[in-house]
Each structure stands twice: as C-alpha cells, then as structure tokens.
Scaffold this motif. Structure first.
Motif, mmCIF file in Angstrom:
data_model
loop_
_atom_site.group_PDB
_atom_site.id
_atom_site.type_symbol
_atom_site.label_atom_id
_atom_site.label_comp_id
_atom_site.label_asym_id
_atom_site.label_seq_id
_atom_site.Cartn_x
_atom_site.Cartn_y
_atom_site.Cartn_z
ATOM 1 N N LEU A 269 0.823 -1.214 0.000
ATOM 2 C CA LEU A 269 0.000 0.000 0.000
ATOM 3 C C LEU A 269 0.854 1.260 0.000
ATOM 4 O O LEU A 269 1.850 1.334 0.720
ATOM 5 C CB LEU A 269 -0.903 0.004 1.238
ATOM 6 N N PRO A 270 0.470 2.246 -0.776
ATOM 7 C CA PRO A 270 1.231 3.502 -0.790
ATOM 8 C C PRO A 270 0.981 4.291 0.497
ATOM 9 O O PRO A 270 -0.111 4.224 1.053
ATOM 10 C CB PRO A 270 0.640 4.249 -1.986
ATOM 11 N N ASP A 271 1.982 5.012 0.968
ATOM 12 C CA ASP A 271 1.761 5.856 2.144
ATOM 13 C C ASP A 271 1.079 7.157 1.726
ATOM 14 O O ASP A 271 0.907 7.420 0.534
ATOM 15 C CB ASP A 271 3.080 6.108 2.887
ATOM 16 N N ILE A 272 0.734 7.969 2.690
ATOM 17 C CA ILE A 272 -0.055 9.167 2.383
ATOM 18 C C ILE A 272 0.681 10.131 1.448
ATOM 19 O O ILE A 272 0.090 10.677 0.521
ATOM 20 C CB ILE A 272 -0.525 9.883 3.683
ATOM 21 N N GLU A 273 1.996 10.255 1.638
ATOM 22 C CA GLU A 273 2.741 11.178 0.760
ATOM 23 C C GLU A 273 2.666 10.707 -0.693
ATOM 24 O O GLU A 273 2.497 11.503 -1.610
ATOM 25 C CB GLU A 273 4.222 11.267 1.175
#
Ligand code: ADP
Ligand code: MG
Length: 454
Positions: free
Chosen positions: A279-283
C-alpha cells in the motif's frame, strides 16, 4: 427480439431525449444482463453510473422497455457488471462532435497496440514511493536488460496498486530496442490456447508466444484450475527461460495461495525474483493525486488533496476513480470543488467501497461459521444436503454481494467449473422465492458480512 435487440431499441429511444454527451456518459457499456419473466437486470459499468441511472433515468427506461416488449415489467435491477462478450453498441460508434466527459477513465475500454501495450502506462508517469520503489526498480532493470537481470520477475501486490501499469511500462520501454514483445493477460493466453487447440493451429500459438524476447503475463492467478492452459504456459515458460528470454508475471496474490495452480508451475514462477507492491503511504497518495490533476490540467487545493488521500488508502485505482469523479461532477455542474462538495462525493464512494470489500474469502469464512461447518467441507466435494446448500449459498453471495465472475467463483470453490457456479446461483435464486427460512438465513449471513468487527 433478443436482449441485445431490446436494449438497442431502448437506447434508441433514450438517445432522442438526451444530449449526446449525457447519453454516451450514462449509457455506454450498459446492456441487458438478464431478462427473465418480468424481471430485468441491467448491467452498468460502475457504481457512479448505477446511482445516476437509478436516480435519473429509471422511469424512462421502464416505460421504454414496457413499450418495446409490450408487457408489464415488475422490477428492474441495475448491477455493476462489465459486458465482455458484446461489442459496444452500434449507437456509440456513430461519429459525434461532442465528446462525453471521461468520468472514469480506468473503466474505459483500453486501446492497445500490436504488442498488447497501451501507451498510457509508462515509467514517466508512475509515481515512485514507499510501497512500490523496489518493484519499480526491478522493472526498470528488466526493461533495460531483458533476460539478464532477474528472470522471471514476479510482481506481486493487491488489486489496483499498479501491477499492470508497471508490467506495461516494461513493455513500452523495451519496444524501443526490440519488437519482439508481447503482453497478454492470463485470460488472453488461455483463450488463445483454447482457440488454437480447437482449430488445430498449435503452431500459430507457439509462434506467437515463443518467438519473443520479452513475455509479459498479467494476472497469472486466473490460470488456477485451468490445467491445459497451465501446461501450455509451463512449456512456453521453460522454452523462453532456456533461451534467456525475459518473462515477467503479475499476480494479485501469493503464488502459493492460488487455488489449483500446479506445483511445478508455481515453483517455476517463483524461481527468479519476486517483488511486492504494498500500500502507498499518504505522501505517495498525495503525489499521485497531484500528478493526475496536473495531467488533467485541473487544480485542487492541498487541503482537498489531503482529504482525498487520507480517505482512500487501499487502491490507487480507487484514488484515481475518486479524483475522476470529483472532476467530472464539478465540471458537469459547472462548480468549483469545495471541501464540502468533495466530502459528499467521497461519502458515496466510501459506501460503495465498503460493499466492494466483500471478498470471496470473507464469504466463505462467514458462511462456514454461520452453518458451523468447516471451510474444508464447505468448499469440498462431499454431497450431503447440509453441505450442498451452504455451498450454493456461498456461490450465490459471491455473485450477488461480491460481484465476482462465475469462472472465479468456480475457482474459489475448490476449482469447480463456472457452470456449477451459474447453476448454484440460479438454484438459490429459485429457492429464495418460496423459502422464508432461507431468506432469513441469507439475510443474517449478509449482516455478518457487512458488520465490521466480525
Ligand atoms: P493493478 O494491475 O495492480 O490492479 P493498475 O496497474 O491497473 O493496478 O493500476 C490502477 C490505476 O492506478 C492505473 O490507472 C494506474 O495507472 C494507476 N497507478 C497505479 N500506481 C500508480 C503510480 N505509482 N503512479 C501513478 N499511477 C498509478
Ligand atoms: Mg492489473
């Protein structure tokens, strides 16, 4: 008239009352999925279209249908379903001066070149962040030096996280130096295999898949349960590998947990390099949104970008879908996005996502728990009535709640044929008409399914 003709006639009437752009936006990719007795199921491409058609066009559709088939229709259901077999309706092929808004470009039919590649998927527009940097680096290495670095390269990761994008990016980069590139989904591979076997043109199949420097196979998990296809792929794989030709494969689940995938193939697939996309992080999510806004020449305040990115976490496809939806709705209404309007749009989406998170695994586990039987028995081969009905219910729910295709349902339930899944679905639908008890049971299972903390 068959269903297709009926629907063409309905579309013909709808077209008269709507602007071209509206007509195309809402009715492209709709079709009659089933029409039995006085019930009709209309397939629509996504939740957005579903809601819109239900709210705005239901009455007209009903009137028009009743006119055309000349009987009363008791119920119309709208169901999210992609029409794979039919060509796009003729009405949409007419030249048009007004272009419909691209409200969700991830759902549009994708145009590909002779290598099976879509030029939209390139490294340049792929945002690198936590979660995909390793995968991206490995893909780069492979594209730069096919057959040398890691062979095979297996890209593994959840749905909507960029596997197809990366796989295609490899191809799009590699065709600059070699023309012997081929991208195929495992479904295409399977179909090609079946067709050539049927037509006795095994040589064409061999030429197509073995005369390449780079073979890109997407979504290998769909090979599970297809023995002939697996066998063909196994030999293709070995032949290419022995000749130092590069193979890249994607899978949305761990190779070992693909049901009914032959051991020897599974072990070949994992014999090179495996990279995970997580999963990609928020940034990263914000960076992706910024990039997509930039591509669309659309601007959103950082507040709003932040809001979207913090609410949609599980899939980049959904992130893109949400952005598309926000852009289109505001353009459609000629308004500027505000925190409130975006919030409202996302709320609808998040409800839809909750529905979407119903997975095959969930359904199996919860049904097993509900009937107090083991998962092994539930999806196994034993034919006692206490097992058969729950098994059929599982298949019914997978279709109804999970929107899972019949072949995949068959696969999930111990590698059964898709006709078994269809039969089970019909059987339960039929039983439901007369059995209050069954209805209650299914309702209870659904409640379990949708409650969060079970
Ligand atoms: P998967 O094959 O893993 O289900 P896709 O490759 O189809 O996912 O990606 C879903 C959508 O998200 C595509 O439109 C893709 O271009 C986009 N996407 C995924 N990851 C990225 C990324 N890192 N940067 C930009 N776009 C991305
Ligand atoms: Mg994909």
């Amino acid at each position: 008239m068959d269903n297709n003709q009926i629907w063409q006639a309905v579309l013909g009437e709808m077209e008269l009352t709507l602007s071209k752009a509206n007509f195309i936006t809402w009715f492209k990719q709709t079709f009659i999925s089933s029409f039995e007795n006085d019930q009709i199921v209309i397939g629509v491409p996504n939740i957005f279209t579903k809601t819109w058609i239900e709210r705005k066009y239901h009455k007209e559709i009903l009137n028009s249908l009743e006119n055309i088939v000349n009987t009363k229709i008791k119920q119309i259901f709208y169901k999210i379903e992609i029409n794979k077999t039919e060509q796009l309706s003729e009405v949409f092929n007419k030249p048009t001066t007004q272009i419909a808004p691209d409200y969700n470009n991830t759902q549009q039919p994708i145009t590909t070149n002779r290598f099976g590649l879509n030029s939209r998927y390139i490294f340049n527009n792929f945002i690198i962040g936590k979660g995909n940097e390793l995968a991206c680096a490995a893909c780069h290495a492979v594209a730069a030096n096919p057959g040398v670095a890691y062979n095979p390269l297996l890209i593994h990761g959840g749905v909507g996280l960029g596997k197809t994008h990366l796989l295609q990016a490899i191809g799009n980069l590699a065709i600059k130096t070699t023309t012997k590139v081929l991208y195929a989904t495992s479904e295409t591979f399977a179909n090609d295999y079946i067709n050539t076997v049927r037509g006795g043109q095994a040589k064409d199949f061999k030429d197509r898949y073995r005369n390449v420097d780079l073979l890109l196979i997407d979504d290998v998990q769909f090979m599970g349960g297809k023995d002939g296809t697996q066998e063909a792929f196994f030999h293709t794989f070995n032949d290419l590998h022995n000749n130092n030709k590069q193979i890249v494969i994607t899978s949305d689940r761990n190779i070992k947990s693909i049901p009914a995938l032959e051991k020897r193939l599974a072990s070949r697939l994992s014999s090179g390099m495996t990279v995970d996309i997580t999963l990609p992080d928020i940034e990263t999510r914000i960076a992706i949104l910024e990039k997509k806004c930039h591509e669309k020449n659309y601007s959103l305040s950082s507040d709003i970008l932040n809001y979207i990115a913090s609410h949609i976490q599980d899939s980049i496809r959904d992130l893109e879908g949400a952005l598309n939806r926000i852009v289109v709705i505001h353009e459609f209404n000629n308004t500027l996005p505000t925190k409130e309007s975006v919030e409202e749009i996302l709320n609808d989406l998040l409800i839809a996502q909750k529905t979407k998170s119903i997975t095959a695994k969930n359904i199996i586990e919860i049904t097993a728990r509900f009937y107090d039987i083991s998962i092994k028995d539930l999806i196994g081969k034993r034919r006692q009535r206490e097992l058969v009905v729950p098994r059929q219910i599982v298949m019914f729910l997978m279709r109804e709640e999970g929107n899972i295709s019949y072949p995949s349902i068959g696969q999930e339930i111990g590698g059964r044929d898709h006709t078994t899944a269809i039969h089970s679905y019909n059987k339960i639908s039929e039983l439901l008409k007369n059995s209050k008890k069954l209805k209650n049971e299914i309702e209870s299972i659904k409640q379990l399914l949708y409650s969060v903390n079970v």
